[in-house]
Write an enzyme that holds these catalytic residues in place. Structure first.
Site, mmCIF file in Angstrom:
data_model
loop_
_atom_site.group_PDB
_atom_site.id
_atom_site.type_symbol
_atom_site.label_atom_id
_atom_site.label_comp_id
_atom_site.label_asym_id
_atom_site.label_seq_id
_atom_site.Cartn_x
_atom_site.Cartn_y
_atom_site.Cartn_z
ATOM 1 N N ASN A 1 -7.430 -1.000 8.423
ATOM 2 C CA ASN A 1 -8.621 -1.062 9.291
ATOM 3 C C ASN A 1 -9.792 -1.790 8.645
ATOM 4 O OD1 ASN A 1 -8.132 0.226 11.825
ATOM 5 N ND2 ASN A 1 -7.748 2.105 10.688
ATOM 6 N N ARG B 1 -15.379 2.425 10.660
ATOM 7 C CA ARG B 1 -14.340 1.458 10.301
ATOM 8 C C ARG B 1 -14.966 0.181 9.779
ATOM 9 N NH1 ARG B 1 -11.666 3.726 14.787
ATOM 10 N NH2 ARG B 1 -9.716 4.661 14.149
ATOM 11 N N GLY C 1 1.272 4.154 3.900
ATOM 12 C CA GLY C 1 2.373 3.318 3.402
ATOM 13 C C GLY C 1 3.578 4.136 2.988
ATOM 14 N N VAL D 1 -1.804 -2.905 9.444
ATOM 15 C CA VAL D 1 -2.214 -1.531 9.757
ATOM 16 C C VAL D 1 -3.630 -1.246 9.222
ATOM 17 C CG1 VAL D 1 -1.617 0.924 9.460
ATOM 18 C CG2 VAL D 1 0.203 -0.763 9.701
ATOM 19 N N HIS E 1 -8.965 -1.355 18.483
ATOM 20 C CA HIS E 1 -8.614 -0.057 17.931
ATOM 21 C C HIS E 1 -9.918 0.621 17.538
ATOM 22 C CE1 HIS E 1 -6.421 3.015 16.001
ATOM 23 N NE2 HIS E 1 -6.633 2.626 14.776
ATOM 24 N N ASN F 1 -11.824 -4.325 2.551
ATOM 25 C CA ASN F 1 -10.474 -4.489 3.066
ATOM 26 C C ASN F 1 -10.144 -5.943 3.401
ATOM 27 O OD1 ASN F 1 -9.953 -1.860 2.611
ATOM 28 N ND2 ASN F 1 -9.963 -1.194 4.739
ATOM 29 N N GLY G 1 0.878 -1.175 0.000
ATOM 30 C CA GLY G 1 0.000 0.000 0.000
ATOM 31 C C GLY G 1 0.913 1.222 0.000
ATOM 32 N N ARG H 1 -1.597 9.047 20.825
ATOM 33 C CA ARG H 1 -2.601 10.130 20.836
ATOM 34 C C ARG H 1 -2.880 10.565 22.269
ATOM 35 N NH1 ARG H 1 -6.127 7.538 15.991
ATOM 36 N NH2 ARG H 1 -5.182 8.775 14.335
HETATM 37 N N1 APR Z 1 -2.711 -4.474 -3.053
HETATM 38 C C1 APR Z 1 -1.855 -3.454 -2.861
HETATM 39 N N2 APR Z 1 -2.262 -2.189 -2.626
HETATM 40 C C2 APR Z 1 -3.568 -1.952 -2.593
HETATM 41 C C3 APR Z 1 -4.526 -2.967 -2.788
HETATM 42 C C4 APR Z 1 -4.055 -4.285 -3.032
HETATM 43 N N3 APR Z 1 -4.880 -5.315 -3.233
HETATM 44 N N4 APR Z 1 -5.764 -2.411 -2.707
HETATM 45 C C5 APR Z 1 -5.592 -1.107 -2.442
HETATM 46 N N5 APR Z 1 -4.270 -0.821 -2.394
HETATM 47 C C6 APR Z 1 -3.619 0.451 -2.172
HETATM 48 C C7 APR Z 1 -4.298 1.619 -2.875
HETATM 49 O O1 APR Z 1 -3.976 1.639 -4.255
HETATM 50 C C8 APR Z 1 -3.737 2.808 -2.120
HETATM 51 O O2 APR Z 1 -2.574 3.348 -2.737
HETATM 52 O O3 APR Z 1 -3.650 0.817 -0.813
HETATM 53 C C9 APR Z 1 -3.356 2.217 -0.744
HETATM 54 C C10 APR Z 1 -4.142 2.848 0.401
HETATM 55 O O4 APR Z 1 -3.725 4.152 0.490
HETATM 56 P P1 APR Z 1 -4.702 5.356 0.938
HETATM 57 O O5 APR Z 1 -5.956 5.263 0.185
HETATM 58 O O6 APR Z 1 -3.894 6.606 0.885
HETATM 59 O O7 APR Z 1 -5.056 4.980 2.437
HETATM 60 P P2 APR Z 1 -4.201 5.307 3.755
HETATM 61 O O8 APR Z 1 -4.602 6.632 4.284
HETATM 62 O O9 APR Z 1 -2.762 5.059 3.465
HETATM 63 O O10 APR Z 1 -4.756 4.195 4.747
HETATM 64 C C11 APR Z 1 -4.480 2.835 4.543
HETATM 65 O O11 APR Z 1 -4.375 2.277 6.856
HETATM 66 O O12 APR Z 1 -4.798 3.472 8.809
HETATM 67 C C12 APR Z 1 -5.308 2.575 7.864
HETATM 68 O O13 APR Z 1 -7.682 3.054 7.922
HETATM 69 C C13 APR Z 1 -6.514 3.136 7.150
HETATM 70 O O14 APR Z 1 -7.162 1.021 6.249
HETATM 71 C C14 APR Z 1 -6.541 2.245 5.947
HETATM 72 C C15 APR Z 1 -5.057 2.003 5.657
#
Ligand code: APR
Length: 312
Positions: free
Chosen positions: A122, A90, A15, A120, A177, A97, A10, A153
């Site tokens: 959710n 969530r 990430g 990580v 969480h 997810n 991610g 926090r």
């Molecule tokens: N394989 C790899 N990456 C993936 C997949 C997958 N199957 N599906 C989605 N992604 C990637 C998306 O392309 C995106 O770049 O996961 C990334 C998620 O990034 P954001 O949308 O920016 O989300 P972010 O704010 O990083 O949160 C990610 O962490 O804290 C938790 O609740 C939050 O579940 C969420 C996660």
């Protein structure tokens, strides 16, 4: 453990912040970003690597849309998924997810069957269970990031309230969480001084309430996403404890097997993290109110797991 490779799955907000911190702290020789979005992990990875001459680190950061370069990686930090949007709980994220988590864990198992997974994504406690079941890894190698963030926090709010150094604040937040987390006032101190001697019960309750809703407070500000600086810092602190075999005691989501009187669920508890991942769970005494709050938290996790099973 001599850690050569850490992969962050991610390459979104959490990430990419993780990989930046991992490389700046030189926690691995190679830091790899993996994402399904074409070009995003490659672009962010290269951009971060180009900061190396300025920041002075030698961790090689790269990005990829597949897992081949992650073969044999020591640790995976999984942030892949959909982030929580305003008004979305969530649990709304549950089904999407869970599918992502299964796909990702299947790949991890294929390319790095001896790795340690830090979850990580959710809803955290349930996603960790999906990763455990999909990977078939022992519980020592599938750990969820929740308590470090929730505790951070809480500590950050206490520091603001008392106007003291963040370094002197010790705290422990247990439970799931989210809104059912259990901040333990009896284990919170400022340089050893119990918090109850420094703040009224009313003020402590207000800080606990703000901590419980900490994730939502950030979502309400950002409107288009959820928190990422503190979540990434928390995941990286866990990785650091493992990489350096520090045997730190950090609140993490662990698969309980009788500890705290509970079995077969992920819940935030004090964990010792070292080179094997979860070295052990530390059981602490809880008063009746804390026990009841932990049970409520566990019930929430169990019902989310049941909701997921019902959806599938
Ligand atoms: N394989 C790899 N990456 C993936 C997949 C997958 N199957 N599906 C989605 N992604 C990637 C998306 O392309 C995106 O770049 O996961 C990334 C998620 O990034 P954001 O949308 O920016 O989300 P972010 O704010 O990083 O949160 C990610 O962490 O804290 C938790 O609740 C939050 O579940 C969420 C996660």
């Amino acid at each position: 453990m001599s850690v050569k490779k850490i992969t962050v799955v991610g390459a979104g907000h959490v990430g990419a912040t993780c990989s930046q911190l991992l490389s700046q702290k030189e926690l691995a020789r190679e830091v790899i970003l993996v994402d399904i979005a074409e070009g995003i992990p490659q672009g962010k990875g290269l951009d971060q690597w180009e900061s190396a001459p300025i920041e002075g680190f030698d961790s090689r950061v790269t990005g990829s849309n597949n897992y081949e370069s992650s073969a044999g990686a020591d640790i995976f930090i999984v942030t892949a998924g959909i982030a929580r949007k305003p008004g979305m709980s969530r649990d709304d994220l549950l089904k999407i997810n869970a599918g992502v988590m299964r796909a990702v864990t299947t790949e991890i198992k294929r390319v790095a069957p001896d790795s340690i997974i830090i979850v990580v994504t959710n809803p955290l406690d349930v996603m960790a269970q999906v990763a455990l079941e999909t990977s078939g890894f022992p519980r020592e190698r599938v750990i969820g990031m929740a308590g470090v963030l929730d505790t951070a926090r809480y500590r950050s709010f206490i520091a603001l309230e008392l106007d003291v150094s963040i370094e002197d604040i010790q705290a422990l937040v247990l439970g799931g969480h989210g809104d059912t987390m259990v901040p333990l006032a009896s284990y919170t101190s400022v340089s050893g001084i119990p918090l109850t001697q420094l703040l009224s019960q009313e003020r402590i309750d207000a800080l606990v309430e703000r901590t419980r809703k900490g994730g939502g407070e950030i979502v309400a500000h950002l409107k288009t996403g959820s928190a990422y600086y503190a979540p990434a810092a928390a995941a990286v602190q866990m990785a650091e404890a493992i990489v350096k075999d520090k045997r730190r005691i950090l609140p993490c989501a662990a698969w309980l097997q009788g500890e705290f009187g509970m079995k077969d669920l992920y819940l935030g508890v004090p964990c010792m993290l070292g080179e094997n991942g979860l070295e052990r769970i530390i059981e602490v005494d809880l008063d009746d109110e804390e026990k009841a709050a932990l049970e409520t938290s566990a019930e929430h996790v169990r019902s989310t797991v049941a909701a997921l099973k019902a959806l599938e």
